[in-house]
Motif scaffolding. Sequence first.
Motif, short mmCIF file in Angstrom:
data_model
loop_
_atom_site.label_atom_id
_atom_site.label_comp_id
_atom_site.label_asym_id
_atom_site.label_seq_id
_atom_site.Cartn_x
_atom_site.Cartn_y
_atom_site.Cartn_z
N VAL A 117 -10.09 4.86 -1.65
CA VAL A 117 -9.02 3.86 -1.57
C VAL A 117 -7.98 4.12 -2.65
CG1 VAL A 117 -8.46 1.41 -1.85
CG2 VAL A 117 -10.43 2.09 -0.46
N PHE A 118 -8.43 4.40 -3.87
CA PHE A 118 -7.51 4.69 -4.98
C PHE A 118 -6.61 5.86 -4.62
CE2 PHE A 118 -6.03 6.48 -8.91
CZ PHE A 118 -5.89 5.42 -9.78
N ALA A 119 -7.21 6.94 -4.11
CA ALA A 119 -6.42 8.13 -3.79
C ALA A 119 -5.45 7.87 -2.65
CB ALA A 119 -7.36 9.28 -3.43
N VAL A 120 -5.89 7.12 -1.63
CA VAL A 120 -5.01 6.82 -0.50
C VAL A 120 -3.83 5.95 -0.94
CG1 VAL A 120 -4.86 5.57 1.70
CG2 VAL A 120 -6.79 7.09 1.26
N VAL A 121 -4.12 4.92 -1.75
CA VAL A 121 -3.05 4.05 -2.24
C VAL A 121 -2.06 4.85 -3.08
CG1 VAL A 121 -2.52 2.13 -3.80
CG2 VAL A 121 -4.40 1.92 -2.15
N LYS A 122 -2.59 5.70 -3.95
CA LYS A 122 -1.71 6.55 -4.77
C LYS A 122 -0.85 7.45 -3.88
CE LYS A 122 -1.89 10.24 -8.26
NZ LYS A 122 -0.92 9.66 -9.20
N GLY A 123 -1.46 8.00 -2.83
CA GLY A 123 -0.71 8.87 -1.92
C GLY A 123 0.39 8.12 -1.18
N ILE A 124 0.10 6.90 -0.72
CA ILE A 124 1.10 6.11 -0.01
C ILE A 124 2.27 5.76 -0.93
CG2 ILE A 124 1.53 3.90 1.13
CD1 ILE A 124 -1.33 4.00 2.19
N ILE A 125 1.95 5.37 -2.17
CA ILE A 125 3.01 5.03 -3.11
C ILE A 125 3.86 6.26 -3.43
CG2 ILE A 125 3.52 4.21 -5.45
CD1 ILE A 125 1.03 2.48 -5.30
N THR A 126 3.21 7.41 -3.58
CA THR A 126 3.94 8.65 -3.84
C THR A 126 4.89 8.96 -2.68
OG1 THR A 126 2.10 9.54 -5.14
CG2 THR A 126 3.72 11.13 -4.31
N LEU A 127 4.41 8.80 -1.45
CA LEU A 127 5.25 9.03 -0.28
C LEU A 127 6.42 8.05 -0.25
CD1 LEU A 127 5.81 10.42 2.42
CD2 LEU A 127 4.23 8.77 3.50
N ARG A 128 6.13 6.79 -0.53
CA ARG A 128 7.21 5.79 -0.56
C ARG A 128 8.27 6.13 -1.62
NH1 ARG A 128 7.40 2.66 -4.98
NH2 ARG A 128 5.44 1.57 -4.63
N CYS A 129 7.81 6.59 -2.79
CA CYS A 129 8.75 6.97 -3.85
C CYS A 129 9.62 8.15 -3.43
CB CYS A 129 7.99 7.31 -5.13
SG CYS A 129 7.31 5.88 -6.00
N ARG A 130 9.02 9.12 -2.75
CA ARG A 130 9.80 10.28 -2.31
C ARG A 130 10.83 9.88 -1.26
NH1 ARG A 130 7.72 14.69 -4.60
NH2 ARG A 130 5.52 14.73 -5.18
N LEU A 131 10.44 9.04 -0.32
CA LEU A 131 11.38 8.58 0.70
C LEU A 131 12.50 7.77 0.07
CD1 LEU A 131 8.89 7.53 3.53
CD2 LEU A 131 10.33 9.59 3.44
#
Length: 315
Positions: free
Chosen positions: A266-280
């Motif tokens: 869950v930690f890794a998935v949440v981190k990945g989603i936030i990273t994607l949101r930041c890039r977009l």
Amino acid sequence: MRKKLSISYASFGVPAPFDPSFALVTSPLPFLPPLVLGAVRGLLALYTLITAVVILGLDSAVYNSGPSYLSYFTSLSYIGLCAYFWASSVQTIAFARAVRNLRSVQDDTDAGNRGQKKTERDLRVEHVDTERRIYYPLQKWPRPLQLMHVLLYTSIVVYPIIVTIVFWALLSSPQTLMGTYNAWANISRHILNSAFAVFEITCTNVPPLPWSHIGPVFIVIALYLGVAYITRATQGFYTYSFLDPGSHPGRVAAYIFGIAVGYCIVFAVVKGIITLRCRLARRRWESKEDAGRPGAPEALDEWEEVDHPQRSSRV
């Protein structure tokens, strides 16, 4: 000469200066300016507070289970969610007021200086003055409080999702949604809790979770096991049935190991989603003329640097 590894505030997402791009109090969405974002966070804070108080009141007065309210991880994580929304709403509204006040001063100044050509020095002075005037209280607070805030953020975007998954996978029953009160209480604490977390994950400019948070936030879950078994010793029941060793102690170990693995996922998935949101969001801001205004996404690596030897402080 090899660089020594050290634990610093910066490595835990607390650089100096703190949050220079105001990511914690802004949103990448155009319909969520700071004042609206602060209001939404305030409404969520009010809802979670009312929910916690009503459930505690009814548990104490009607169901005689008030003394065990804080024995459940669901209750503890929900209180954390409530605390975060109160803290973040206050900081966001304070930031919105600072921006509004500065704009009022600038409008008055522009009106007085209309027709006068500004020199390069005047523009530099205005830029420095803007940086000094726009801030929110947390940026000026001691670094331990800043660290507590960013750790609290990490917990409220991870714990609710774990609570929701564990509840509906292991603990729910046909009676879970029977009756108005049961349905409202379980939906509020086991569905809406994750919805509120998803709002913070997707609709704010908060940077990706630092990997350094994975340990401290998990320690809280590990310490909760002590609370569960203290409750068993003092009140005579297990808060969660899967913690009862019974005749199969190995099964409890398997459940605990599974939750630990699930936490990391869950930690890794949440981190990945936030990273994607930041890039977009960064792509969107780079295509705008106002990319430099408060709220533009900061560099992703600012929260992931291991050390800032020139300006970091020990935790």
